[in-house]
Design an enzyme around this catalytic site. Sequence first.
Site, PDB file in Angstrom:
ATOM      1  N   ALA A 125       4.801   9.031  -6.617  1.00 15.21           N
ATOM      2  CA  ALA A 125       5.748   9.656  -5.693  1.00 15.21           C
ATOM      3  C   ALA A 125       6.448  10.874  -6.272  1.00 15.21           C
ATOM      4  O   ALA A 125       7.219  11.518  -5.567  1.00 15.21           O
ATOM      5  CB  ALA A 125       6.791   8.622  -5.280  1.00 15.21           C
ATOM      6  N   ASN A 191       9.436   2.981 -10.155  1.00 16.58           N
ATOM      7  CA  ASN A 191       8.184   3.500 -10.726  1.00 16.58           C
ATOM      8  C   ASN A 191       8.359   4.951 -11.140  1.00 16.58           C
ATOM      9  O   ASN A 191       7.828   5.392 -12.156  1.00 16.58           O
ATOM     10  CB  ASN A 191       7.054   3.394  -9.698  1.00 16.58           C
ATOM     11  CG  ASN A 191       6.672   1.959  -9.417  1.00 16.58           C
ATOM     12  OD1 ASN A 191       6.047   1.318 -10.237  1.00 16.58           O
ATOM     13  ND2 ASN A 191       7.084   1.443  -8.275  1.00 16.58           N
ATOM     14  N   HIS A 221      13.964  12.190  -4.684  1.00 17.22           N
ATOM     15  CA  HIS A 221      13.860  12.084  -6.146  1.00 17.22           C
ATOM     16  C   HIS A 221      14.320  13.411  -6.756  1.00 17.22           C
ATOM     17  O   HIS A 221      13.750  14.456  -6.431  1.00 17.22           O
ATOM     18  CB  HIS A 221      12.411  11.827  -6.563  1.00 17.22           C
ATOM     19  CG  HIS A 221      11.818  10.601  -5.941  1.00 17.22           C
ATOM     20  ND1 HIS A 221      12.226   9.324  -6.249  1.00 17.22           N
ATOM     21  CD2 HIS A 221      10.856  10.450  -5.001  1.00 17.22           C
ATOM     22  CE1 HIS A 221      11.534   8.448  -5.549  1.00 17.22           C
ATOM     23  NE2 HIS A 221      10.694   9.105  -4.777  1.00 17.22           N
TER      24      HIS A 221
HETATM   25  N1  LIG Z   1       4.027   5.254  -9.123  1.00 19.42           N
HETATM   26  C1  LIG Z   1       4.746   5.425  -8.036  1.00 19.42           C
HETATM   27  O1  LIG Z   1       5.363   6.491  -7.836  1.00 19.42           O
HETATM   28  C2  LIG Z   1       4.825   4.337  -7.032  1.00 19.42           C
HETATM   29  C3  LIG Z   1       4.327   3.082  -7.301  1.00 19.42           C
HETATM   30  N2  LIG Z   1       4.418   2.089  -6.368  1.00 19.42           N
HETATM   31  C4  LIG Z   1       3.935   0.752  -6.737  1.00 19.42           C
HETATM   32  O2  LIG Z   1       2.633   0.583  -6.192  1.00 19.42           O
HETATM   33  C5  LIG Z   1       2.387  -0.795  -5.945  1.00 19.42           C
HETATM   34  C6  LIG Z   1       1.835  -0.994  -4.523  1.00 19.42           C
HETATM   35  O3  LIG Z   1       2.764  -0.490  -3.577  1.00 19.42           O
HETATM   36  P1  LIG Z   1       2.588  -0.779  -2.017  1.00 19.42           P
HETATM   37  O4  LIG Z   1       1.181  -0.647  -1.624  1.00 19.42           O
HETATM   38  O5  LIG Z   1       3.617   0.044  -1.331  1.00 19.42           O
HETATM   39  O6  LIG Z   1       3.014  -2.308  -1.966  1.00 19.42           O
HETATM   40  P2  LIG Z   1       2.636  -3.407  -0.857  1.00 19.42           P
HETATM   41  O7  LIG Z   1       3.554  -4.539  -1.103  1.00 19.42           O
HETATM   42  O8  LIG Z   1       2.581  -2.800   0.497  1.00 19.42           O
HETATM   43  O9  LIG Z   1       1.145  -3.814  -1.240  1.00 19.42           O
HETATM   44  C7  LIG Z   1       0.770  -4.426  -2.443  1.00 19.42           C
HETATM   45  C8  LIG Z   1      -0.430  -5.317  -2.152  1.00 19.42           C
HETATM   46  O10 LIG Z   1      -0.991  -5.742  -3.382  1.00 19.42           O
HETATM   47  C9  LIG Z   1      -1.256  -7.127  -3.307  1.00 19.42           C
HETATM   48  N3  LIG Z   1      -1.188  -7.700  -4.661  1.00 19.42           N
HETATM   49  C10 LIG Z   1      -0.086  -7.908  -5.408  1.00 19.42           C
HETATM   50  N4  LIG Z   1      -0.441  -8.425  -6.602  1.00 19.42           N
HETATM   51  C11 LIG Z   1      -1.783  -8.536  -6.600  1.00 19.42           C
HETATM   52  C12 LIG Z   1      -2.744  -8.996  -7.543  1.00 19.42           C
HETATM   53  N5  LIG Z   1      -2.355  -9.471  -8.745  1.00 19.42           N
HETATM   54  N6  LIG Z   1      -4.052  -8.969  -7.216  1.00 19.42           N
HETATM   55  C13 LIG Z   1      -4.440  -8.493  -6.012  1.00 19.42           C
HETATM   56  N7  LIG Z   1      -3.584  -8.035  -5.060  1.00 19.42           N
HETATM   57  C14 LIG Z   1      -2.274  -8.064  -5.366  1.00 19.42           C
HETATM   58  C15 LIG Z   1      -0.189  -7.706  -2.374  1.00 19.42           C
HETATM   59  O11 LIG Z   1      -0.649  -8.894  -1.785  1.00 19.42           O
HETATM   60  C16 LIG Z   1      -0.033  -6.570  -1.355  1.00 19.42           C
HETATM   61  O12 LIG Z   1      -0.945  -6.713  -0.281  1.00 19.42           O
HETATM   62  C17 LIG Z   1       3.734  -1.518  -6.179  1.00 19.42           C
HETATM   63  O13 LIG Z   1       3.733  -2.080  -7.477  1.00 19.42           O
HETATM   64  C18 LIG Z   1       4.745  -0.394  -6.135  1.00 19.42           C
HETATM   65  O14 LIG Z   1       5.888  -0.693  -6.903  1.00 19.42           O
HETATM   66  C19 LIG Z   1       4.937   2.329  -5.134  1.00 19.42           C
HETATM   67  C20 LIG Z   1       5.441   3.566  -4.825  1.00 19.42           C
HETATM   68  C21 LIG Z   1       5.468   4.661  -5.758  1.00 19.42           C
HETATM   69  O1  LIG Z   2       9.459   6.846  -3.648  1.00 20.61           O
HETATM   70  C1  LIG Z   2       8.622   5.946  -3.910  1.00 20.61           C
HETATM   71  O2  LIG Z   2       7.478   5.956  -3.423  1.00 20.61           O
HETATM   72  C2  LIG Z   2       8.904   4.784  -4.799  1.00 20.61           C
HETATM   73  C3  LIG Z   2       9.973   4.936  -5.743  1.00 20.61           C
HETATM   74  O3  LIG Z   2      10.995   5.521  -5.513  1.00 20.61           O
HETATM   75  C4  LIG Z   2       9.789   4.316  -7.030  1.00 20.61           C
HETATM   76  O4  LIG Z   2       9.050   3.342  -7.129  1.00 20.61           O
HETATM   77  O5  LIG Z   2      10.390   4.826  -7.986  1.00 20.61           O
END
Ligand SMILES: NC(=O)C1=CN([C@@H]2O[C@H](COP(=O)(O)OP(=O)(O)OC[C@H]3O[C@@H](n4cnc5c(N)ncnc54)[C@H](O)[C@@H]3O)[C@@H](O)[C@H]2O)C=CC1
Ligand SMILES: O=C([O-])CC(=O)C(=O)O
Length: 268
Positions: A125, A191, A221
Amino acid sequence: MLHVSMIGYGAIGAGVMELLKSDPEVVFDVVIVPEAALASAGPMVRALAPQARVAVRLDYDGVRPDLLIECAGHGAIEEHILPALERGIACMVVSIGALCEPGLAERLEQAARRGKTQVQLLSGAIGAIDALSAAKIGGLDSVVYTGRKPPGAWKDTPAEALFALDALDGVTVIFEGSAREAARLYPKNANVAATLALAGLGLDHTQVRLLADPAVTENVHHVEAKGAFGGFELTMRGKPLVANPKTSALTVFSVVRALNNRAHALSI
Ligand SMILES: NC(=O)C1=CN([C@@H]2O[C@H](COP(=O)(O)OP(=O)(O)OC[C@H]3O[C@@H](n4cnc5c(N)ncnc54)[C@H](O)[C@@H]3O)[C@@H](O)[C@H]2O)C=CC1
Ligand SMILES: O=C([O-])CC(=O)C(=O)O
């Protein structure tokens, strides 16, 4: 053609597959989901990628993917990414907040080294990670990150027990401290803090403020970095995904960009 296995079919995973469904250069072979989601995820995954198999883990005796990408959550790094790296499979990670756990970043590096491969931490992000990690080479003096989100984005986090999120009438400081502590307490909302820290001054020296602001509708951010290179200030106003308001749409685009850069002849 890049053969990809993906962990997680949530807001990010589904968004990525939707955007890449017509790209012949990126082929999703396997989508890894929790056991309880096997039946429900199957038809949705196959609607976007008819060739894809839905599974609970990679089958290491079968065909190896060119790349394993994590779009799931912190537990998936331990469960799937570390073993894949050990076996020589290149990986990408979006759940960067997981790396606040002491020793995990080092374990990822060691696993990748043993497997003679690489793990790429995606920018997600936030932007300017290239500038920040280049600036680090010359020496950084300070990196200050402020994450401002609508109160609803703080639901299902420890902030829910501390503040009446639905009744906030002004900006409320949810957290102030190091990136390591932010990522430990607010893994799904820090994150970005962890990414900036790993690219820059480290988890213990990157200053973080997390705010709930009823006046914003976006995930805002703000980064201010100073060092031998000079300084920069960046403000990103990320539109949240409808499927998960904690996650900015740019995260999906950053995954697609990373896959495009691996799959296509020109990388930028
Ligand atoms: N680097 C960045 O800037 C960002 C990172 N993220 C991270 O990305 C990840 C995914 O985010 P979203 O898709 O929005 O979340 P979400 O909650 O919509 O989807 C995550 C999916 O992964 C599945 N899951 C969880 N653990 C699992 C495992 N061990 N094996 C298989 N499937 C599993 C869940 O059942 C869910 O369907 C989160 O950890 C979130 O914190 C989110 C936003 C920004
Ligand atoms: O903006 C986003 O997608 C998520 C966010 O702030 C974070 O995980 O730090």
